[in-house]
Motif scaffolding. Structure first.
Motif, PDB file in Angstrom:
ATOM      1  N   ASN B 108       0.830  -1.195   0.000  1.00  0.00           N
ATOM      2  CA  ASN B 108       0.000   0.000   0.000  1.00  0.00           C
ATOM      3  C   ASN B 108       0.869   1.251   0.000  1.00  0.00           C
ATOM      4  N   ILE B 109       1.922   1.215   0.816  1.00  0.00           N
ATOM      5  CA  ILE B 109       2.812   2.374   0.886  1.00  0.00           C
ATOM      6  C   ILE B 109       3.651   2.473  -0.392  1.00  0.00           C
ATOM      7  N   ARG B 110       4.095   1.309  -0.880  1.00  0.00           N
ATOM      8  CA  ARG B 110       4.972   1.340  -2.054  1.00  0.00           C
ATOM      9  C   ARG B 110       4.275   1.889  -3.287  1.00  0.00           C
ATOM     10  N   VAL B 111       3.040   1.421  -3.521  1.00  0.00           N
ATOM     11  CA  VAL B 111       2.343   1.833  -4.741  1.00  0.00           C
ATOM     12  C   VAL B 111       2.056   3.333  -4.725  1.00  0.00           C
ATOM     13  N   ALA B 112       1.896   3.897  -3.529  1.00  0.00           N
ATOM     14  CA  ALA B 112       1.614   5.328  -3.462  1.00  0.00           C
ATOM     15  C   ALA B 112       2.812   6.177  -3.873  1.00  0.00           C
ATOM     16  N   GLN B 113       3.959   5.540  -4.150  1.00  0.00           N
ATOM     17  CA  GLN B 113       5.097   6.308  -4.671  1.00  0.00           C
ATOM     18  C   GLN B 113       5.146   6.250  -6.195  1.00  0.00           C
ATOM     19  N   HIS B 114       4.035   5.874  -6.789  1.00  0.00           N
ATOM     20  CA  HIS B 114       4.003   5.580  -8.216  1.00  0.00           C
ATOM     21  C   HIS B 114       4.527   6.711  -9.087  1.00  0.00           C
ATOM     22  N   TYR B 115       4.205   7.961  -8.714  1.00  0.00           N
ATOM     23  CA  TYR B 115       4.565   9.068  -9.618  1.00  0.00           C
ATOM     24  C   TYR B 115       6.065   9.318  -9.689  1.00  0.00           C
ATOM     25  N   ARG B 116       6.797   8.836  -8.680  1.00  0.00           N
ATOM     26  CA  ARG B 116       8.248   9.080  -8.740  1.00  0.00           C
ATOM     27  C   ARG B 116       9.029   7.772  -8.781  1.00  0.00           C
ATOM     28  N   LEU B 117       8.414   6.757  -9.391  1.00  0.00           N
ATOM     29  CA  LEU B 117       9.126   5.492  -9.525  1.00  0.00           C
ATOM     30  C   LEU B 117      10.383   5.689 -10.357  1.00  0.00           C
ATOM     31  N   GLY B 118      10.262   6.496 -11.416  1.00  0.00           N
ATOM     32  CA  GLY B 118      11.440   6.769 -12.236  1.00  0.00           C
ATOM     33  C   GLY B 118      11.768   5.652 -13.204  1.00  0.00           C
ATOM     34  N   TYR B 119      10.909   4.635 -13.273  1.00  0.00           N
ATOM     35  CA  TYR B 119      11.109   3.617 -14.293  1.00  0.00           C
ATOM     36  C   TYR B 119       9.736   3.231 -14.809  1.00  0.00           C
ATOM     37  N   GLY B 120       9.701   2.627 -15.983  1.00  0.00           N
ATOM     38  CA  GLY B 120       8.418   2.309 -16.586  1.00  0.00           C
ATOM     39  C   GLY B 120       8.310   0.841 -16.912  1.00  0.00           C
ATOM     40  N   PHE B 121       7.415   0.554 -17.845  1.00  0.00           N
ATOM     41  CA  PHE B 121       7.089  -0.823 -18.190  1.00  0.00           C
ATOM     42  C   PHE B 121       8.326  -1.625 -18.583  1.00  0.00           C
ATOM     43  N   PHE B 122       9.152  -1.062 -19.482  1.00  0.00           N
ATOM     44  CA  PHE B 122      10.237  -1.863 -20.021  1.00  0.00           C
ATOM     45  C   PHE B 122      11.312  -2.154 -18.977  1.00  0.00           C
ATOM     46  N   HIS B 123      11.540  -1.187 -18.081  1.00  0.00           N
ATOM     47  CA  HIS B 123      12.475  -1.459 -16.996  1.00  0.00           C
ATOM     48  C   HIS B 123      11.951  -2.582 -16.102  1.00  0.00           C
ATOM     49  N   SER B 124      10.629  -2.571 -15.871  1.00  0.00           N
ATOM     50  CA  SER B 124      10.088  -3.580 -14.962  1.00  0.00           C
ATOM     51  C   SER B 124      10.195  -4.973 -15.582  1.00  0.00           C
ATOM     52  N   ILE B 125      10.139  -5.069 -16.924  1.00  0.00           N
ATOM     53  CA  ILE B 125      10.297  -6.370 -17.578  1.00  0.00           C
ATOM     54  C   ILE B 125      11.774  -6.773 -17.615  1.00  0.00           C
ATOM     55  N   ALA B 126      12.609  -5.782 -17.961  1.00  0.00           N
ATOM     56  CA  ALA B 126      14.027  -6.110 -18.143  1.00  0.00           C
ATOM     57  C   ALA B 126      14.755  -6.249 -16.816  1.00  0.00           C
ATOM     58  N   ARG B 127      14.154  -5.751 -15.759  1.00  0.00           N
ATOM     59  CA  ARG B 127      14.806  -5.743 -14.445  1.00  0.00           C
ATOM     60  C   ARG B 127      16.208  -5.170 -14.555  1.00  0.00           C
ATOM     61  N   SER B 128      16.276  -3.980 -15.122  1.00  0.00           N
ATOM     62  CA  SER B 128      17.575  -3.335 -15.325  1.00  0.00           C
ATOM     63  C   SER B 128      18.192  -2.976 -13.978  1.00  0.00           C
ATOM     64  N   ARG B 129      19.428  -2.544 -14.004  1.00  0.00           N
ATOM     65  CA  ARG B 129      20.103  -2.157 -12.772  1.00  0.00           C
ATOM     66  C   ARG B 129      19.360  -0.977 -12.135  1.00  0.00           C
ATOM     67  N   HIS B 130      18.933  -0.054 -12.993  1.00  0.00           N
ATOM     68  CA  HIS B 130      18.169   1.093 -12.524  1.00  0.00           C
ATOM     69  C   HIS B 130      16.918   0.633 -11.771  1.00  0.00           C
TER      70      HIS B 130
END
Lengths: 303, 265, 338
Positions: B108-130
């Motif tokens: 619940n707390i984590r998702v509320a930081q959504h606007y400043r995640l700083g990564y998007g769909f492709f990072h979440s798939i690639a699991r980049s270092r970022h």
């Protein structure tokens, strides 16, 4: 030009009548239970088959004349089809409702019940099409350049009558008031001393009975029956109900005629294979522009 | 450029000018004005249906105002979607708790930081270092926030299993994970018992200093408002009928009329 | 160590075993095609689960997107690499088919993802029942459009994909279809798993549980919906492309609402919001279909009946919302799938 317009109008009214009658069934059940009764199209198909057996029985076994057979077929069809609908409600939907199951599970159950009806018909009666016997002789009238049959008139008249009666029932009678009350608040209604289950059963009787009537009239107008006939018409009627604003009787009626008109006009001006494509596209556009349908009231989320 | 920047940093956290909101023929909010400065703790009261929550909904962008302007830190919010306004630093809680009940407290707390995640769909798939780095930071920050609020032992529970008062607290914690400049609290004391309310008062005061945030709250419990707020606005039928320090508002005859009716006085 | 690498070991060896047995013809053609359909069904059910399970929408038009993928990749493959009545001589040297094949399937997926916008955009404003209608309409629109394009066969269908596979086998005699079905199936689950377990992807669950709270708590709900719908329909398109190449023939009639219903059954059988449930139920469902094949049309009475009964007694499906690791926590010691 005017003649062809009038001719198409009459065709549209007749074609739309079937959609309207089926859409009424969807909308009634949805209005009361907020349940999409996906089996409804197949209940319409079952209605047509019941009409087929009832009419054949009356004509050949009892040896009645056409009109007498029709007089017997109408109530038998409506009653038996209503019983099918109520049976589904009792066996499949009510236990889920009692358990307070997620609405989605009831929808899936409905979808599956439709498949069961379709395929058990196919399994029992086989894939061969059934020809519906002629009950009344077709009379064709030519008025100007417009051709009208007595069946055209009967279908349109019966549908309009049903609409008026249903509207009266829902707005004027105690049962109708109870139905509307349930759609507003399902939890308060039993507290007010209204027997929830009885009202729901009545809703299913009305909806399925009308589907049976539609099945009979459809079989008389287009006398070829097959198990899948209900599926496509059912889906389309459902979409018509939604375009009208699901839960609203006027909406279902209007949506049904609108869909009928669109389809007839498409066939009049384009190759008939484009019928489904254009009809569905028009509906999609309407829904995108007015997401709650023509008569639907937007449910506001309160925060 | 520098000129406008200084202007923005000096600007009040929230400024509302001539706000009007009509629903059909009903005027829910009429000519509402407010300026909230940094670090203010201000209140909004009024009888039921006065239009308080409507104002909050307008500020958070859930409705578009019929007339008037809203500025958050000097920036106009007209036409912005709610999530954009939230990203400007406006967080809120709801009258009836709206937590995500099938997610863990930590999520619940984590998702509320959504606007400043700083990564998007492709990072979440690639699991980049970022991605890995950001996820670690997000989890760390969420865990710290839970610890500050003494909720860490519930981290892997779902909110539905928590006591009501704790759910309220969690909702406030979730709002704070936005890093807001402005925190809108919509009836935070609703449904709490008197000892919970005492704790809530302490909590809000503590949040106000610790997080350096401007708080604007709606509440029906007058003692909460009197104790906490430095400024209170009173509205009735969408109209502002009184404003000022709590003492002044408490003795205002218009306020008494609004709450108790004409004939009492 | 074991936990970290077990999946890396198990999956390739499973795939290797499959390919080896296909190559040595240990498995009959029938068994092999059932296994491949299983893969396609896993792709379909787990991708629909993203929308219907994780996001809580009710999409009933998944087969439409499958259809887009199937047609686009079939047409593209045949145009590029096979001699055909419609396109004439192959556009490229058929020898390249072996390299281009995965891209052809992916392009089919991308086309289906774009078709997914047909549903994604209305979903900004509508939810629930109204969106369900839109998905049904989208399915019909897609099928009906293809039926009306006479040059690609219309309702009669389109074929020639076997020749593309044939030219791949000419270069290297490997069981290409089982290989690619396996890779794409594992890839699908892997992509979905990563998406829904990231904080970014958990925005989808937030939308499901409380959309207003999600938007107010800074989740860009429209963007999340667009991504999820496009991902879901794109993966369905990949499933469709594979389906077309397995059979070697496509026609619009294979992608009707009945097919969509089949996928729905798999999703709800497995459990909404459980990827392992979707995988499990796809496997089970494919088996069941083959097992009941001798019953003919009665199969389609028995399967819905089973689901109706299941809805009465275990409506949340086999797995509910849980994953395999939640039910058997000890398993977590042995594998990590991310």
């Amino acid at each position: 030009m005017l003649e062809s317009f009038l001719q198409n109008l009459i065709n549209a009214l007749q074609w739309g009548s079937f959609y309207a009658l089926i859409a009424l069934g969807y909308t009634l059940v949805y209005g009361v239970l907020t349940l999409i009764n996906f089996a409804h199209g197949d209940i319409f198909m079952v209605g047509a088959y019941i009409a087929f057996f009832a009419a054949s029985f009356a004509l050949t076994t009892l040896g009645l004349s056409g009109w007498a057979a029709l007089a017997l077929t109408i109530p038998i069809t409506m009653i038996l089809t209503a019983m099918v609908g109520v049976t589904l409600e009792r066996i499949a939907y009510r236990p889920l409702r009692r358990k307070g199951a997620n609405r989605l599970y009831v929808v899936i159950t409905a979808l599956m019940c439709g498949l069961i009806l379709e395929h058990s018909n196919l399994a029992i009666l086989g894939a061969s099409r059934k020809a519906f016997p002629t009950l009344i002789d077709l009379k064709i009238y030519h008025i100007g350049g417009v051709t009208i049959t007595n069946l055209n008139i009967a279908v349109i008249l019966v549908t309009s009558l049903v609409f008026i009666m249903l509207h009266k029932i829902v707005t004027k009678t105690r049962v109708g008031m109870a139905m509307r009350a349930i759609s507003y608040d399902k939890f308060a209604v039993p507290l007010m001393g209204i027997p929830l289950d009885n009202i729901i059963v009545i809703t299913f009787i009305l909806g399925s009975g009308l589907a049976g009537l539609a099945g009979l009239m459809f079989a008389m107008s287009y006398p070829v029956l097959e198990p899948y006939m209900g599926a496509l018409i059912g889906w389309k009627a459902f979409i018509a109900a939604v375009v009208g604003g699901i839960g609203d009787i006027r909406g279902a009626f209007l949506g049904g005629f609108l869909l009928g008109a669109v389809e007839i006009m498409v066939v009049a001006f384009f190759p008939s294979t484009l019928r489904d494509l254009i009809a569905f596209t028009v509906l999609l556009v309407i829904l995108t522009l007015r997401p709650t349908g023509l008569f639907g009231i937007a449910k506001t989320t309160k925060i | 450029m520098t000129k406008t920047q200084t202007k923005i940093s000096d600007a009040p956290v929230l400024e509302i000018r001539n706000l009007n909101q009509r629903f059909g023929g009903l005027t829910a909010v009429a000519d509402f004005n407010v300026r909230l400065q940094k670090n203010e703790l201000s209140g909004l009261i009024g009888p039921n249906g006065a239009g308080k929550t409507t104002i909050f909904n307008l500020v958070s962008g859930f409705y578009q105002p019929s007339e008037g302007e809203i500025f958050v830190a000097g920036q106009p919010t007209a036409g912005l979607k709610p999530h954009k306004i939230t990203a400007l630093g406006v967080a809120r809680t709801f009258q009836n708790i709206r937590l995500w009940n099938d997610m863990t407290v930590l999520d619940n707390i984590r998702v509320a930081q959504h606007y400043r995640l700083g990564y998007g769909f492709f990072h979440s798939i690639a699991r980049s270092r970022h991605y890995v780095q950001r996820e670690a930071e997000i989890a760390q920050e969420a865990a710290e926030l839970l610890e500050i609020f003494d909720l860490q032992r519930y981290a892997n529970e779902t909110p539905g299993n928590l006591p009501y008062g704790t759910q309220r607290k969690l909702e406030i914690a979730r709002a704070l994970s936005i890093h807001p400049q402005l925190l809108l609290l919509d009836e935070p004391a609703a449904g709490l018992n008197s000892s919970d309310i005492q704790e809530l008062i302490r909590l809000i005061r503590w949040i106000h200093t610790k997080f350096d945030v401007c708080i604007w709250m709606i509440e029906h419990h007058m003692d909460v408002m009197m104790e906490l707020c430095t400024q209170i606005k009173v509205i009735d039928f969408g109209q502002t009928i009184a404003e000022g320090v709590p003492e002044k508002v408490r003795n205002d005859p218009a306020v008494m009329t609004a709450y108790l009716g004409d004939d009492v006085i | 160590m074991l936990r970290r690498y077990s999946v890396h070991l198990i999956l390739p060896s499973l795939g290797g075993l499959l390919v080896y047995s296909a190559y040595e013809e240990l498995l009959g053609l029938y068994t092999l095609s059932v296994l491949m359909f299983m893969g396609v069904n896993i792709i379909l059910s787990s991708s629909l689960n993203l929308v219907n399970g994780y996001m809580g929408e009710f999409s009933c038009g998944h087969a439409g997107f499958m259809c887009v993928g199937a047609y686009v990749s079939s047409l593209l493959g045949v145009w590029l690499f096979a001699k055909d009545r419609v396109f004439g001589a192959p556009f490229l040297d058929p020898d390249y088919a072996i390299y281009a094949f995965p891209f052809i399937i992916l392009i089919g997926g991308i086309a289906a993802a774009i078709a997914g916008l047909l549903v994604a955009i209305p979903s900004y404003k509508t939810r629930g029942d109204y969106l369900a209608i839109i998905t049904i309409a989208a399915n019909y629109i897609i099928i009906s459009s293809i039926e009306n394009i006479g040059s690609i066969g219309g309702s009669r269908g389109f074929m020639g994909m076997k020749r593309v596979i044939g030219s791949m086998e000419d270069i290297a005699d490997l069981p290409w279809m089982p290989i690619w079905v396996f890779i794409f199936t594992v890839g699908t689950i892997w992509v979905l798993r990563r998406y829904v377990s990231s904080t970014f992807g958990k925005g989808v669950s937030a939308i499901c549980q409380d959309e207003v709270a999600a938007e107010i708590m800074s989740v860009n709900t429209n963007k999340m919906k667009t991504i999820s719908f496009m991902l879901s329909s794109g993966l369905a398109g990949i499933g469709g492309g594979l389906f077309a190449y397995i059979i070697g023939y496509v026609n619009p009639g294979s992608f009707t609402i009945l097919k969509s219903t089949e996928v729905l059954v798999m999703v709800y059988l497995g459990g909404m919001g459980s990827l392992s449930g979707s995988v499990l139920s796809a496997i089970l469902f494919t088996f069941l279909l083959e097992l009941l094949r001798p019953l003919g049309i009665f199969k389609w009475v028995i399967i819905p009946l089973m689901l109706v009964i299941m809805m009465q007694f275990r409506p949340e499906g086999i797995m509910g919302k849980r994953e395999l690791g939640d039910i058997f926590p000890r398993l977590k010691r042995f594998y990590r799938f991310k």
